[in-house]
Design a protein around this motif. Structure first.
Motif, mmCIF file in Angstrom:
data_model
loop_
_atom_site.group_PDB
_atom_site.id
_atom_site.type_symbol
_atom_site.label_atom_id
_atom_site.label_comp_id
_atom_site.label_asym_id
_atom_site.label_seq_id
_atom_site.Cartn_x
_atom_site.Cartn_y
_atom_site.Cartn_z
ATOM 1 N N LEU A 87 -60.094 -1.025 16.168
ATOM 2 C CA LEU A 87 -60.436 0.304 16.670
ATOM 3 C C LEU A 87 -59.304 0.920 17.494
ATOM 4 N N ARG A 88 -58.611 0.117 18.294
ATOM 5 C CA ARG A 88 -57.627 0.657 19.237
ATOM 6 C C ARG A 88 -56.188 0.585 18.725
ATOM 7 N N ILE A 89 -55.933 -0.292 17.762
ATOM 8 C CA ILE A 89 -54.580 -0.407 17.208
ATOM 9 C C ILE A 89 -54.547 0.068 15.751
ATOM 10 N N GLY A 90 -55.457 -0.468 14.951
ATOM 11 C CA GLY A 90 -55.422 -0.175 13.527
ATOM 12 C C GLY A 90 -55.694 1.280 13.196
ATOM 13 N N LEU A 91 -56.791 1.817 13.720
ATOM 14 C CA LEU A 91 -57.144 3.193 13.369
ATOM 15 C C LEU A 91 -56.129 4.219 13.870
ATOM 16 N N PRO A 92 -55.678 4.142 15.124
ATOM 17 C CA PRO A 92 -54.693 5.152 15.558
ATOM 18 C C PRO A 92 -53.365 5.069 14.807
ATOM 19 N N LEU A 93 -52.843 3.848 14.621
ATOM 20 C CA LEU A 93 -51.548 3.717 13.954
ATOM 21 C C LEU A 93 -51.656 3.864 12.436
ATOM 22 N N GLY A 94 -52.810 3.601 11.901
ATOM 23 C CA GLY A 94 -53.005 3.773 10.465
ATOM 24 C C GLY A 94 -53.551 5.129 10.093
ATOM 25 N N TYR A 95 -53.558 6.058 11.051
ATOM 26 C CA TYR A 95 -54.136 7.380 10.810
ATOM 27 C C TYR A 95 -53.498 8.118 9.630
ATOM 28 N N PRO A 96 -52.166 8.080 9.439
ATOM 29 C CA PRO A 96 -51.602 8.795 8.273
ATOM 30 C C PRO A 96 -52.180 8.320 6.944
ATOM 31 N N GLY A 97 -52.301 7.010 6.780
ATOM 32 C CA GLY A 97 -52.873 6.494 5.539
ATOM 33 C C GLY A 97 -54.342 6.841 5.400
ATOM 34 N N ILE A 98 -55.073 6.791 6.508
ATOM 35 C CA ILE A 98 -56.494 7.142 6.465
ATOM 36 C C ILE A 98 -56.668 8.610 6.098
ATOM 37 N N ALA A 99 -55.893 9.486 6.742
ATOM 38 C CA ALA A 99 -55.980 10.915 6.456
ATOM 39 C C ALA A 99 -55.597 11.211 5.011
ATOM 40 N N THR A 100 -54.571 10.530 4.514
ATOM 41 C CA THR A 100 -54.144 10.729 3.124
ATOM 42 C C THR A 100 -55.242 10.331 2.148
ATOM 43 N N ALA A 101 -55.821 9.154 2.367
ATOM 44 C CA ALA A 101 -56.860 8.663 1.459
ATOM 45 C C ALA A 101 -58.068 9.590 1.458
ATOM 46 N N LEU A 102 -58.494 10.016 2.636
ATOM 47 C CA LEU A 102 -59.672 10.872 2.715
ATOM 48 C C LEU A 102 -59.396 12.255 2.146
ATOM 49 N N MET A 103 -58.179 12.759 2.333
ATOM 50 C CA MET A 103 -57.852 14.071 1.793
ATOM 51 C C MET A 103 -57.839 14.043 0.268
ATOM 52 N N LEU A 104 -57.210 13.020 -0.309
ATOM 53 C CA LEU A 104 -57.180 12.908 -1.761
ATOM 54 C C LEU A 104 -58.588 12.724 -2.328
ATOM 55 N N SER A 105 -59.408 11.960 -1.644
ATOM 56 C CA SER A 105 -60.783 11.766 -2.103
ATOM 57 C C SER A 105 -61.582 13.052 -1.995
ATOM 58 N N PHE A 106 -61.355 13.808 -0.923
ATOM 59 C CA PHE A 106 -62.055 15.078 -0.757
ATOM 60 C C PHE A 106 -61.702 16.042 -1.889
ATOM 61 N N VAL A 107 -60.422 16.168 -2.177
ATOM 62 C CA VAL A 107 -59.990 17.090 -3.236
ATOM 63 C C VAL A 107 -60.521 16.628 -4.589
ATOM 64 N N ASP A 108 -60.482 15.313 -4.832
ATOM 65 C CA ASP A 108 -60.988 14.790 -6.101
ATOM 66 C C ASP A 108 -62.481 15.055 -6.250
ATOM 67 N N GLY A 109 -63.237 14.840 -5.183
ATOM 68 C CA GLY A 109 -64.675 15.109 -5.235
ATOM 69 C C GLY A 109 -64.983 16.587 -5.354
ATOM 70 N N TRP A 110 -64.194 17.417 -4.683
ATOM 71 C CA TRP A 110 -64.425 18.862 -4.719
ATOM 72 C C TRP A 110 -64.190 19.426 -6.118
ATOM 73 N N ASN A 111 -63.235 18.831 -6.846
ATOM 74 C CA ASN A 111 -62.887 19.321 -8.186
ATOM 75 C C ASN A 111 -63.567 18.540 -9.297
ATOM 76 N N ALA A 112 -64.515 17.678 -8.972
ATOM 77 C CA ALA A 112 -65.150 16.833 -9.982
ATOM 78 C C ALA A 112 -65.856 17.677 -11.044
ATOM 79 N N LEU A 113 -65.670 17.289 -12.293
ATOM 80 C CA LEU A 113 -66.319 17.982 -13.409
ATOM 81 C C LEU A 113 -67.210 17.045 -14.228
ATOM 82 N N GLU A 114 -66.653 15.908 -14.647
ATOM 83 C CA GLU A 114 -67.396 15.020 -15.531
ATOM 84 C C GLU A 114 -68.562 14.336 -14.823
ATOM 85 N N GLN A 115 -68.358 13.957 -13.548
ATOM 86 C CA GLN A 115 -69.430 13.263 -12.831
ATOM 87 C C GLN A 115 -70.689 14.109 -12.689
#
Length: 281
Positions: free
Chosen positions: A192-220
């Protein structure tokens, strides 16, 4: 050296313009009067064979299409909120599931870790069509087809966020983690105090890509949702008739706004996260 810099700037600026040009044309068409729109885009709209007269700026601004969409088209708002109901909980669930899993894969050493991570990569590269039937059968057995959960639950267990977050967590210096252990921090506090703050760029990237993918979903949604009242905004545009072309441009522009705003606010984190995910394991 300076000349090479200018040449690179010109080339990159031209490439950026090519990327943004469709969006700018779409924004111009959304604010274009209907008669001018038909005159300029007869051929792409299937209404004639005249040449395209594309323009970034209309002859005069008109909010008629936006008014039609935002005031007299309740179906657009229903689908917009359907997308929010489906994508936002899915993204939040990915964070709750993927972040601890990625931390375990990145920081722990246990038998079968490499094989497990390889399985995540394999599942990540599989297209939706490969798992479509099995996902449908599972959702049918759970009796959640034709509901928002049919879109939320499969997305929560996506493997792409785990991969990106794990690569970001691997970039955290071991000395910093060991120092936290020496200070008496447990695994939970370290995460919580080391991993999440320092890993924030990767977390933000993953969630952003997932958000865009879900927002543009067609086949599902087409596969899992037979009730059209549950359809997301990505399925709104195909139902617009040719005589509503101006409304289609306006709807497409508004649909793109939210992903664009998310990207603009997470651009720096996206660059850092992509760079971290490219590091060798």
């Amino acid at each position: 050296m300076k000349r090479n810099y200018r040449l690179a700037w010109v080339i990159l600026s031209g490439a950026c313009l090519l990327v943004w040009l469709p969006l700018l044309l779409m924004a111009g068409a959304a604010l274009m009067p209907e008669d001018e729109l038909y005159w300029r885009y007869l051929s792409p709209l299937g209404l004639g064979r005249d040449r395209v007269r594309a323009a970034l700026i209309p002859s005069y601004l008109s909010a008629e299409a936006l008014e039609e969409l935002l005031i007299r088209s309740p179906g657009f708002f229903v689908m917009f909120w359907n997308s929010c109901i489906q994508v936002i909980p899915m993204t939040a669930g990915q964070f709750l599931i993927a972040a601890p899993a990625a931390w375990a894969l990145a920081r722990f050493r246990f038998p079968g870790r490499g094989q497990l991570f390889g399985l995540y990569v394999l599942l990540m590269v599989l297209p939706f069509q490969v798992t479509q039937v099995s996902n449908y059968l599972v959702l049918d057995r759970l009796k959640i087809l034709d509901s928002h959960l049919a879109m939320i639950l499969p997305g929560i267990w996506s493997t792409l966020p785990v991969y990106i977050m794990a690569k970001s967590f691997e970039g955290i210096p071991d000395a910093l983690v060991e120092a936290a252990y020496l200070d008496g921090a447990g695994e939970r506090d370290t995460f919580l105090r080391i991993g999440l703050p320092l890993g924030y760029p990767g977390i933000a990237t993953a969630l952003m890509l997932s958000f865009v993918d879900g927002w543009n979903a067609l086949e599902q949604p087409v596969t899992y949702l037979k009730d059209k009242s549950l359809w997301p905004i990505s399925l709104y545009l195909p139902d617009i008739a040719k005589d509503k072309a101006a409304v289609a441009f306006a709807a497409a522009f508004i649909t793109c706004l939210l992903p664009i705003l998310v990207y603009l606010n997470c651009q720096e984190e996206l660059e850092q996260g992509v760079a971290a995910s490219g590091l060798k394991q």
